[in-house]
Design an enzyme around this catalytic site. Structure first.
Site, PDB file in Angstrom:
ATOM      1  N   TRP A 281       0.413  -6.420   9.456  1.00 43.53           N
ATOM      2  CA  TRP A 281       1.581  -5.605   9.797  1.00 43.53           C
ATOM      3  C   TRP A 281       1.213  -4.133   9.868  1.00 43.53           C
ATOM      4  O   TRP A 281       1.741  -3.403  10.724  1.00 43.53           O
ATOM      5  CB  TRP A 281       2.708  -5.879   8.800  1.00 43.53           C
TER       6      TRP A 281
ATOM      7  N   LYS B  88      13.169 -11.679   4.846  1.00 43.14           N
ATOM      8  CA  LYS B  88      12.230 -12.095   3.816  1.00 43.14           C
ATOM      9  C   LYS B  88      12.831 -11.991   2.411  1.00 43.14           C
ATOM     10  O   LYS B  88      12.664 -12.884   1.594  1.00 43.14           O
ATOM     11  CB  LYS B  88      10.945 -11.267   3.906  1.00 43.14           C
TER      12      LYS B  88
ATOM     13  N   ASP C 261       6.876   0.132   5.088  1.00 44.78           N
ATOM     14  CA  ASP C 261       7.411  -1.166   5.489  1.00 44.78           C
ATOM     15  C   ASP C 261       7.551  -1.997   4.223  1.00 44.78           C
ATOM     16  O   ASP C 261       6.564  -2.423   3.629  1.00 44.78           O
ATOM     17  CB  ASP C 261       6.446  -1.826   6.476  1.00 44.78           C
TER      18      ASP C 261
END
Length: 362
Positions: free
Chosen positions: A104, A197, A173
């Site tokens: 990511w 998530k 993030d």
């Protein structure tokens, strides 16, 4: 656990708290006495105003955010933020630092580079297959922000302590560990997290942005890609993903009123993770893939002695009511995602299965 529900270890979309699902079920056809489903009410109605405003208030209260911070709900997931962040925050002559700790982070770096932004990768853990979190990083004191990924779902690593950036605002993030532990929010200029998530269903990304960074949104980028657009209209410039926002609101309510806040949530998350890591550390059959001082409390990644055994493990686990244990397709192996909503009983059930499987196959 209800008899017809499995122990859910999916990495995202992931488990939601059972009381939240039950509340959704109970009110789905007639939300708040409206005679309509939450999926039918107008986003311009008082019913939805109450939902989104309560979600914002709870997020700010849980994280101890002051009035400098805006809580926004944006579509496009965290992946949209990879491009929106440099687009909004970096003007001509500006630079930002990025730390690369896996998939990511790599994607976030790529999106900034596509725009030709002046970014610098100040540290990376690629040299050991992203199995650790770098330390002793020298950040540029003149950077507009320092970007990190707080938890890495694929490699199973997590920042136990956030880096000292010498006052440069951290942009993080937090898709897979937001609301999982207390934070020193003063370090952060922006936090963003796809809901699917750790706090809700797919379809919405929570963006928490400080006033000074919000003020950097330029007027010459598309309207729907400006943070100022969402802040000025309470995330309702256009129709938001109402059901996703509603579920996030209920999860935050559960976190506050059932769990008791971030300190208690963090203690429970530590207990769940320790059960699995302690067992793996004394086992010669299971091997954790992340270095010990960088292990994630959210995503426990591990290998078995062979890929064939891993396939058998995942298949037999599912037969025993334990789902979502296959590792990410890019790395293989096994992964147990034990986010906030994953109950301790599910982790205990997984541990029992792991012990039984080792006795049979070790």
């Amino acid at each position: 656990m209800k008899a017809d529900r499995i122990h859910n270890f999916n990495a995202g979309p992931a488990a939601l708290p059972l009381p939240v699902l039950e509340e959704i079920q109970e009110s789905f056809l007639n939300f708040a006495g409206s005679g309509m489903s939450i999926t039918e009410v107008s986003h311009r109605s008082k019913w939805f105003d109450d939902v989104i405003n309560d979600a914002v208030v709870r997020a700010k209260r849980i994280l101890k955010l002051d009035d400098r911070y805006h809580v926004l709900f944006v579509q496009g997931g965290a992946s949209m933020q990879f491009c929106m962040i440099p687009m909004n925050l970096l003007g001509a002559g500006d630079t930002a630092d990025y730390v690369n700790t896996g998939t990511w982070s790599t994607k976030a770096i790529k999106e900034a580079e596509i725009q030709g932004k002046a970014i610098r990768v100040v540290a990376s853990s690629e040299d050991r297959n992203f199995s650790y979190i770098p330390e002793g990083i020298a950040f540029n004191p003149n950077a507009v922000y320092a970007h990190i990924t707080s938890n890495n779902t694929i490699k199973g690593t997590q920042w136990a302590q956030f880096p000292d950036t010498s006052g440069v605002p951290i942009v993080s993030d937090m898709s897979s560990d937001i609301f999982s532990r207390p934070l020193d929010v003063e370090k952060f200029g922006m936090i963003y997290a796809g809901a699917q998530k750790n706090m809700g269903p797919a379809g919405v990304c929570m963006v928490i942005i400080r006033e000074d960074l919000l003020g950097r949104s330029p007027k010459d980028i598309p309207t729907m890609l400006r943070y100022s657009t969402f802040a000025e209209k309470n995330s309702m410039f256009n129709t938001p993903p109402c059901f996703s926002v509603y579920t996030v609101q209920l999860v935050l309510k559960w976190l506050e009123e059932t769990i008791g806040g971030l300190d208690k949530m963090a203690a429970l998350n530590r207990k769940k993770a320790d059960l699995l890591y302690d067992y793996m550390d004394q086992s010669e059959f299971y091997r954790g893939t992340a270095e010990k001082n960088s292990r994630s409390l959210m995503n426990v990644t591990f290998r078995l002695p062979s890929e064939d055994l891993e396939k058998t493990f995942v298949a037999e686990a599912l037969e025993n009511g334990l789902g979502g244990l296959k590792g990410h397709r890019s790395v293989g192996g096994c992964r147990a995602s034990i986010y906030n909503p994953t109950p301790l009983a599910s982790v205990e059930a997984l541990l029992d299965f792991m012990k039984t499987f080792e006795r049979k196959n070790g």
